[in-house]
Design a protein around this motif. Sequence first.
Motif, PDB file in Angstrom:
ATOM      1  N   ALA A 121     -36.047 -26.322 -10.711  1.00 21.63           N
ATOM      2  CA  ALA A 121     -36.468 -26.087  -9.329  1.00 21.63           C
ATOM      3  C   ALA A 121     -35.747 -24.854  -8.792  1.00 21.63           C
ATOM      4  O   ALA A 121     -34.532 -24.889  -8.573  1.00 21.63           O
ATOM      5  N   LYS A 122     -36.513 -23.771  -8.608  1.00 21.31           N
ATOM      6  CA  LYS A 122     -35.933 -22.555  -8.041  1.00 21.31           C
ATOM      7  C   LYS A 122     -35.414 -22.856  -6.640  1.00 21.31           C
ATOM      8  O   LYS A 122     -35.989 -23.679  -5.922  1.00 21.31           O
ATOM      9  N   TYR A 123     -34.370 -22.180  -6.254  1.00 24.17           N
ATOM     10  CA  TYR A 123     -33.775 -22.246  -4.919  1.00 24.17           C
ATOM     11  C   TYR A 123     -33.046 -23.554  -4.643  1.00 24.17           C
ATOM     12  O   TYR A 123     -32.547 -23.754  -3.554  1.00 24.17           O
ATOM     13  N   LEU A 124     -32.998 -24.462  -5.597  1.00 21.01           N
ATOM     14  CA  LEU A 124     -32.291 -25.725  -5.409  1.00 21.01           C
ATOM     15  C   LEU A 124     -30.966 -25.629  -6.156  1.00 21.01           C
ATOM     16  O   LEU A 124     -30.957 -25.389  -7.368  1.00 21.01           O
ATOM     17  N   PRO A 125     -29.851 -25.779  -5.457  1.00 19.45           N
ATOM     18  CA  PRO A 125     -28.563 -25.684  -6.153  1.00 19.45           C
ATOM     19  C   PRO A 125     -28.418 -26.782  -7.205  1.00 19.45           C
ATOM     20  O   PRO A 125     -28.875 -27.910  -7.013  1.00 19.45           O
ATOM     21  N   GLY A 126     -27.793 -26.442  -8.302  1.00 19.45           N
ATOM     22  CA  GLY A 126     -27.654 -27.362  -9.415  1.00 19.45           C
ATOM     23  C   GLY A 126     -27.021 -28.691  -9.056  1.00 19.45           C
ATOM     24  O   GLY A 126     -27.409 -29.737  -9.577  1.00 19.45           O
ATOM     25  N   PHE A 127     -26.048 -28.685  -8.142  1.00 16.51           N
ATOM     26  CA  PHE A 127     -25.363 -29.932  -7.809  1.00 16.51           C
ATOM     27  C   PHE A 127     -26.290 -30.933  -7.109  1.00 16.51           C
ATOM     28  O   PHE A 127     -25.990 -32.118  -7.043  1.00 16.51           O
ATOM     29  N   VAL A 128     -27.438 -30.471  -6.617  1.00 19.97           N
ATOM     30  CA  VAL A 128     -28.389 -31.344  -5.934  1.00 19.97           C
ATOM     31  C   VAL A 128     -29.391 -31.963  -6.923  1.00 19.97           C
ATOM     32  O   VAL A 128     -30.098 -32.905  -6.597  1.00 19.97           O
ATOM     33  N   ALA A 129     -29.415 -31.458  -8.155  1.00 20.51           N
ATOM     34  CA  ALA A 129     -30.408 -31.905  -9.143  1.00 20.51           C
ATOM     35  C   ALA A 129     -30.423 -33.418  -9.356  1.00 20.51           C
ATOM     36  O   ALA A 129     -31.509 -34.011  -9.385  1.00 20.51           O
ATOM     37  N   PRO A 130     -29.268 -34.096  -9.494  1.00 15.16           N
ATOM     38  CA  PRO A 130     -29.339 -35.553  -9.692  1.00 15.16           C
ATOM     39  C   PRO A 130     -29.992 -36.280  -8.511  1.00 15.16           C
ATOM     40  O   PRO A 130     -30.757 -37.230  -8.697  1.00 15.16           O
ATOM     41  N   ILE A 131     -29.720 -35.828  -7.307  1.00 19.07           N
ATOM     42  CA  ILE A 131     -30.338 -36.437  -6.128  1.00 19.07           C
ATOM     43  C   ILE A 131     -31.835 -36.150  -6.126  1.00 19.07           C
ATOM     44  O   ILE A 131     -32.648 -37.044  -5.862  1.00 19.07           O
ATOM     45  N   ALA A 132     -32.214 -34.913  -6.432  1.00 18.45           N
ATOM     46  CA  ALA A 132     -33.637 -34.555  -6.482  1.00 18.45           C
ATOM     47  C   ALA A 132     -34.354 -35.383  -7.542  1.00 18.45           C
ATOM     48  O   ALA A 132     -35.495 -35.801  -7.348  1.00 18.45           O
ATOM     49  N   GLY A 133     -33.700 -35.638  -8.658  1.00 16.50           N
ATOM     50  CA  GLY A 133     -34.293 -36.465  -9.704  1.00 16.50           C
ATOM     51  C   GLY A 133     -34.529 -37.888  -9.232  1.00 16.50           C
ATOM     52  O   GLY A 133     -35.585 -38.472  -9.477  1.00 16.50           O
ATOM     53  N   LYS A 134     -33.563 -38.452  -8.516  1.00 13.06           N
ATOM     54  CA  LYS A 134     -33.719 -39.817  -7.993  1.00 13.06           C
ATOM     55  C   LYS A 134     -34.831 -39.875  -6.945  1.00 13.06           C
ATOM     56  O   LYS A 134     -35.656 -40.789  -6.957  1.00 13.06           O
ATOM     57  N   VAL A 135     -34.867 -38.888  -6.061  1.00  9.56           N
ATOM     58  CA  VAL A 135     -35.913 -38.839  -5.036  1.00  9.56           C
ATOM     59  C   VAL A 135     -37.279 -38.657  -5.698  1.00  9.56           C
ATOM     60  O   VAL A 135     -38.256 -39.318  -5.325  1.00  9.56           O
ATOM     61  N   GLY A 136     -37.348 -37.783  -6.686  1.00  6.10           N
ATOM     62  CA  GLY A 136     -38.604 -37.583  -7.412  1.00  6.10           C
ATOM     63  C   GLY A 136     -39.070 -38.849  -8.097  1.00  6.10           C
ATOM     64  O   GLY A 136     -40.255 -39.208  -8.040  1.00  6.10           O
ATOM     65  N   ALA A 137     -38.148 -39.564  -8.736  1.00  2.48           N
ATOM     66  CA  ALA A 137     -38.505 -40.805  -9.420  1.00  2.48           C
ATOM     67  C   ALA A 137     -39.021 -41.841  -8.424  1.00  2.48           C
ATOM     68  O   ALA A 137     -40.021 -42.513  -8.685  1.00  2.48           O
ATOM     69  N   ILE A 138     -38.363 -41.945  -7.286  1.00  2.00           N
ATOM     70  CA  ILE A 138     -38.815 -42.885  -6.255  1.00  2.00           C
ATOM     71  C   ILE A 138     -40.210 -42.499  -5.776  1.00  2.00           C
ATOM     72  O   ILE A 138     -41.094 -43.352  -5.635  1.00  2.00           O
ATOM     73  N   GLY A 139     -40.425 -41.207  -5.558  1.00  2.00           N
ATOM     74  CA  GLY A 139     -41.739 -40.744  -5.113  1.00  2.00           C
ATOM     75  C   GLY A 139     -42.830 -41.048  -6.128  1.00  2.00           C
ATOM     76  O   GLY A 139     -43.919 -41.519  -5.760  1.00  2.00           O
ATOM     77  N   GLN A 141     -42.719 -43.372  -8.460  1.00  2.00           N
ATOM     78  CA  GLN A 141     -42.880 -44.820  -8.548  1.00  2.00           C
ATOM     79  C   GLN A 141     -43.791 -45.303  -7.420  1.00  2.00           C
ATOM     80  O   GLN A 141     -44.677 -46.127  -7.643  1.00  2.00           O
ATOM     81  N   GLN A 142     -43.608 -44.749  -6.224  1.00  4.73           N
ATOM     82  CA  GLN A 142     -44.492 -45.095  -5.102  1.00  4.73           C
ATOM     83  C   GLN A 142     -45.922 -44.641  -5.404  1.00  4.73           C
ATOM     84  O   GLN A 142     -46.883 -45.343  -5.088  1.00  4.73           O
ATOM     85  N   GLY A 143     -46.057 -43.480  -6.022  1.00  4.49           N
ATOM     86  CA  GLY A 143     -47.378 -42.999  -6.410  1.00  4.49           C
ATOM     87  C   GLY A 143     -48.061 -43.946  -7.384  1.00  4.49           C
ATOM     88  O   GLY A 143     -49.252 -44.231  -7.267  1.00  4.49           O
TER      89      GLY A 143
END
Length: 154
Positions: A121-139, A141-143
Motif C-alpha cells: 500500500a503506497k503512502y501507508l507507513p510500514g508500522f501500520v501494515a499489521p493494523i491495515a491487515g486486520k482491518v482488511g481481513a475484517i472488511g 469477512q463482512q463482505g
Amino acid sequence: MMPAAVEFTVHHSFSQPSRTVWDEMIDWKGHEKWIPLTTVDLGPEPHDQVGSTFTAFTGVWKIGLEDRMRVTQIDWDEETSTGTCWVEKLGPILLGRAGFTVRPDDSGTGSSVEWIEDVQAKYLPGFVAPIAGKVGAIGFQQGMKSLAKVLDRA
C-alpha cells in the motif's frame, strides 16, 4: 517511504454449492451487491478470462480507494468443483496480488472460500501494515457474510 506490506487471509463457509459461489465471485460487477460502498467499472473485454481488467472504487464521492486489477488466473475445474482466481493489483495505491479459491466443503452440499490479499500500500507507513491487515481481513469477512446473504436471497 517504502510501501507497507499488507497481507491477510479470510476463510468463509457457504451453504450453497461451490459453483454457485464461484459464479457470483467472478461476476466483478456483482461485487457491488456485497462489498459496501464499492462500485466496479469493467474494461471492454470479456471479464471471465486471463487479461481481463476492471477497477473497483470503495469510498464515498471521490474520497476512497481506487483499485485497478488484471486477472492473471481464472480456472474452474468441473471434476473437483473447485475454482481459483488471482488478480494483479495495478495501483494507483495497491500493488501486488489478491486471489480466492472456492471448493466444496466436507458436507458435499456447501462450499468454502479462501481469500488472500498480498499487497503493498503506497503512502501507508510500514508500522501500520499489521493494523491495515486486520482491518482488511475484517472488511473482507463482512463482505463474505454479505455475499452469503445475497446468495440466500437468490
